[in-house]
Design a protein around this motif. Structure first.
Motif, PDB file in Angstrom:
ATOM      1  N   ASN A   8      -1.874   7.458   3.596  1.00 39.59           N
ATOM      2  CA  ASN A   8      -1.629   6.059   3.265  1.00 39.59           C
ATOM      3  C   ASN A   8      -0.147   5.724   3.144  1.00 39.59           C
ATOM      4  O   ASN A   8       0.204   4.569   2.895  1.00 39.59           O
ATOM      5  CB  ASN A   8      -2.332   5.718   1.945  1.00 39.59           C
ATOM      6  N   LEU A   9       0.727   6.726   3.313  1.00 37.33           N
ATOM      7  CA  LEU A   9       2.154   6.468   3.362  1.00 37.33           C
ATOM      8  C   LEU A   9       2.505   5.913   4.733  1.00 37.33           C
ATOM      9  O   LEU A   9       1.790   6.136   5.708  1.00 37.33           O
ATOM     10  CB  LEU A   9       2.932   7.756   3.086  1.00 37.33           C
ATOM     11  N   ARG A  10       3.618   5.205   4.818  1.00 33.61           N
ATOM     12  CA  ARG A  10       3.997   4.558   6.075  1.00 33.61           C
ATOM     13  C   ARG A  10       4.031   5.532   7.247  1.00 33.61           C
ATOM     14  O   ARG A  10       3.602   5.215   8.349  1.00 33.61           O
ATOM     15  CB  ARG A  10       5.367   3.889   5.927  1.00 33.61           C
ATOM     16  N   ASP A  11       4.563   6.726   7.004  1.00 28.07           N
ATOM     17  CA  ASP A  11       4.686   7.705   8.079  1.00 28.07           C
ATOM     18  C   ASP A  11       3.585   8.749   8.050  1.00 28.07           C
ATOM     19  O   ASP A  11       3.672   9.779   8.725  1.00 28.07           O
ATOM     20  CB  ASP A  11       6.047   8.388   8.032  1.00 28.07           C
ATOM     21  N   GLY A  12       2.546   8.494   7.263  1.00 27.60           N
ATOM     22  CA  GLY A  12       1.451   9.450   7.170  1.00 27.60           C
ATOM     23  C   GLY A  12       1.842  10.753   6.514  1.00 27.60           C
ATOM     24  O   GLY A  12       1.149  11.758   6.657  1.00 27.60           O
ATOM     25  N   ILE A  26      -9.051  -0.784   1.027  1.00 28.54           N
ATOM     26  CA  ILE A  26     -10.322  -1.261   1.560  1.00 28.54           C
ATOM     27  C   ILE A  26     -10.141  -2.528   2.395  1.00 28.54           C
ATOM     28  O   ILE A  26     -10.947  -2.828   3.269  1.00 28.54           O
ATOM     29  CB  ILE A  26     -11.330  -1.471   0.405  1.00 28.54           C
ATOM     30  N   MET A  27      -9.055  -3.267   2.171  1.00 26.12           N
ATOM     31  CA  MET A  27      -8.820  -4.487   2.943  1.00 26.12           C
ATOM     32  C   MET A  27      -8.290  -4.202   4.342  1.00 26.12           C
ATOM     33  O   MET A  27      -8.232  -5.105   5.172  1.00 26.12           O
ATOM     34  CB  MET A  27      -7.831  -5.403   2.208  1.00 26.12           C
ATOM     35  N   GLN A  28      -7.880  -2.973   4.623  1.00 26.98           N
ATOM     36  CA  GLN A  28      -7.343  -2.665   5.938  1.00 26.98           C
ATOM     37  C   GLN A  28      -8.371  -2.955   7.034  1.00 26.98           C
ATOM     38  O   GLN A  28      -9.547  -2.601   6.893  1.00 26.98           O
ATOM     39  CB  GLN A  28      -6.925  -1.195   6.018  1.00 26.98           C
ATOM     40  N   PRO A  29      -7.943  -3.601   8.137  1.00 26.83           N
ATOM     41  CA  PRO A  29      -8.888  -3.961   9.211  1.00 26.83           C
ATOM     42  C   PRO A  29      -9.646  -2.755   9.762  1.00 26.83           C
ATOM     43  O   PRO A  29     -10.812  -2.864  10.131  1.00 26.83           O
ATOM     44  CB  PRO A  29      -7.971  -4.569  10.280  1.00 26.83           C
ATOM     45  N   GLN A  30      -9.000  -1.597   9.851  1.00 31.42           N
ATOM     46  CA  GLN A  30      -9.635  -0.412  10.420  1.00 31.42           C
ATOM     47  C   GLN A  30     -10.187   0.512   9.346  1.00 31.42           C
ATOM     48  O   GLN A  30     -10.410   1.694   9.590  1.00 31.42           O
ATOM     49  CB  GLN A  30      -8.624   0.354  11.290  1.00 31.42           C
ATOM     50  N   TYR A  31     -10.413  -0.050   8.134  1.00 30.17           N
ATOM     51  CA  TYR A  31     -10.869   0.820   7.048  1.00 30.17           C
ATOM     52  C   TYR A  31     -12.223   1.426   7.370  1.00 30.17           C
ATOM     53  O   TYR A  31     -13.143   0.760   7.825  1.00 30.17           O
ATOM     54  CB  TYR A  31     -10.990   0.060   5.720  1.00 30.17           C
ATOM     55  N   GLY A  32     -12.327   2.678   7.113  1.00 29.03           N
ATOM     56  CA  GLY A  32     -13.592   3.378   7.253  1.00 29.03           C
ATOM     57  C   GLY A  32     -13.576   4.580   6.337  1.00 29.03           C
ATOM     58  O   GLY A  32     -12.544   4.956   5.791  1.00 29.03           O
ATOM     59  N   TYR A  33     -14.701   5.199   6.165  1.00 22.66           N
ATOM     60  CA  TYR A  33     -14.781   6.362   5.294  1.00 22.66           C
ATOM     61  C   TYR A  33     -14.134   7.563   5.977  1.00 22.66           C
ATOM     62  O   TYR A  33     -14.405   7.849   7.148  1.00 22.66           O
ATOM     63  CB  TYR A  33     -16.236   6.674   4.955  1.00 22.66           C
ATOM     64  N   GLN A  44      -7.886  -1.705  -3.689  1.00 22.44           N
ATOM     65  CA  GLN A  44      -8.025  -3.035  -3.113  1.00 22.44           C
ATOM     66  C   GLN A  44      -7.292  -3.129  -1.776  1.00 22.44           C
ATOM     67  O   GLN A  44      -7.853  -3.631  -0.793  1.00 22.44           O
ATOM     68  CB  GLN A  44      -7.470  -4.091  -4.069  1.00 22.44           C
ATOM     69  N   GLN A  45      -6.053  -2.641  -1.719  1.00 21.73           N
ATOM     70  CA  GLN A  45      -5.283  -2.685  -0.478  1.00 21.73           C
ATOM     71  C   GLN A  45      -5.902  -1.795   0.596  1.00 21.73           C
ATOM     72  O   GLN A  45      -5.993  -2.170   1.763  1.00 21.73           O
ATOM     73  CB  GLN A  45      -3.841  -2.251  -0.747  1.00 21.73           C
ATOM     74  N   LEU A  83       0.828  -1.198   0.000  1.00 22.18           N
ATOM     75  CA  LEU A  83       0.000   0.000   0.000  1.00 22.18           C
ATOM     76  C   LEU A  83       0.868   1.255   0.000  1.00 22.18           C
ATOM     77  O   LEU A  83       0.564   2.228  -0.706  1.00 22.18           O
ATOM     78  CB  LEU A  83      -0.936   0.006   1.212  1.00 22.18           C
ATOM     79  N   HIS A  84       1.937   1.258   0.768  1.00 28.09           N
ATOM     80  CA  HIS A  84       2.842   2.409   0.812  1.00 28.09           C
ATOM     81  C   HIS A  84       3.392   2.725  -0.567  1.00 28.09           C
ATOM     82  O   HIS A  84       3.360   3.877  -1.025  1.00 28.09           O
ATOM     83  CB  HIS A  84       3.985   2.129   1.791  1.00 28.09           C
TER      84      HIS A  84
END
Length: 240
Positions: free
Chosen positions: A224-228, A183-190, A180-181, A90-91
């Protein structure tokens, strides 16, 4: 461990008629980019043949196409499975998407005319209407499907005046893998921040402010970058 994902014949049209290859591709593609098919789930040929009333060759053709687009994995002796969640992937998809979209948006701003402005504005109107109807943090089912289509349409419209078909094709494939990556995140939300961020992108594009648009795109995706985005990686350098 990958689990098998059972497809049920819940689409009346597909039960009554043999589905065409494009129909099967579009249906599986949408399920993959909206997490209707769980991460790492096995895509069994017999289940797909039953669901779509098609041949094994058709199923393999579609799955290999999806694999070539990065949404499905193929392993000898193990078959096909949906790509699993990978934060590192994703990064790097985010980095690549930022670069491609900034480049494509720059070309569109420089070359796009009134028709481009109208289509971009129309796509944003559609997207903002859907976003205004989202009341909870979790986006699922039909709302997720409609929002995903509208969001993709808006970003695609932004790049539509870019005269490089290779850039646009690369962007679409990167966007789909990113989605795809994401939306698959466990904490995904809008993300409620999407609303002002999309508006900022639109305003910057319509006022032909390249630097502002590139920064708006970076700010829209940096979470969505590793360090935000804390390191400022890929952040456009302000013009002096």
């Amino acid at each position: 461990m990958a689990v098998a994902f059972k497809f049920f014949r819940d689409d009346a049209a597909m039960q009554q008629n043999r589905s065409t290859t494009p129909q099967i591709y579009e249906d599986l593609h949408m399920q993959l980019v909206t997490a209707q098919i769980p991460q790492g789930a096995k895509l069994r040929s017999e289940h797909l043949r039953e669901k779509y009333a098609c041949s094994a060759n058709t199923v393999r053709e579609v799955l290999f196409r999806l694999a070539s687009e990065g949404l499905v994995l193929f392993e000898e002796q193990r078959g096909f499975r949906a790509r699993p969640l990978d934060p590192e992937r994703l990064h790097y998809l985010t980095k690549f998407r930022i670069m491609l979209e900034q480049e494509g948006a720059t070309a569109s701003i420089e070359k796009g005319g009134l028709q481009w402005e109208a289509e971009l504005s129309a796509s944003h109107t559609k997207l903002s209407h859907i976003e205004a109807q989202i009341t909870g943090p979790n986006l699922q089912g039909e709302a997720l499907r409609l929002w995903s289509l509208a969001e993709r349409e808006f970003h695609d419209a932004l790049l539509s005046a870019c005269d490089s078909p290779f850039l646009r094709l690369g962007y679409r494939r990167t966007y789909d893998q990113f989605r795809q990556q994401k939306i698959m995140q466990p904490q995904y939300g809008y993300h409620s921040e999407n609303v002002p961020e999309h508006l900022e992108i639109l305003d910057a594009a319509l006022t032909r402010d390249v630097a502002r648009c590139k920064l708006a795109l970076y700010d829209h995706m940096k979470r969505n970058l590793r360090d935000g985005g804390a390191s400022g990686e890929l952040r456009p350098v302000p013009e002096t």
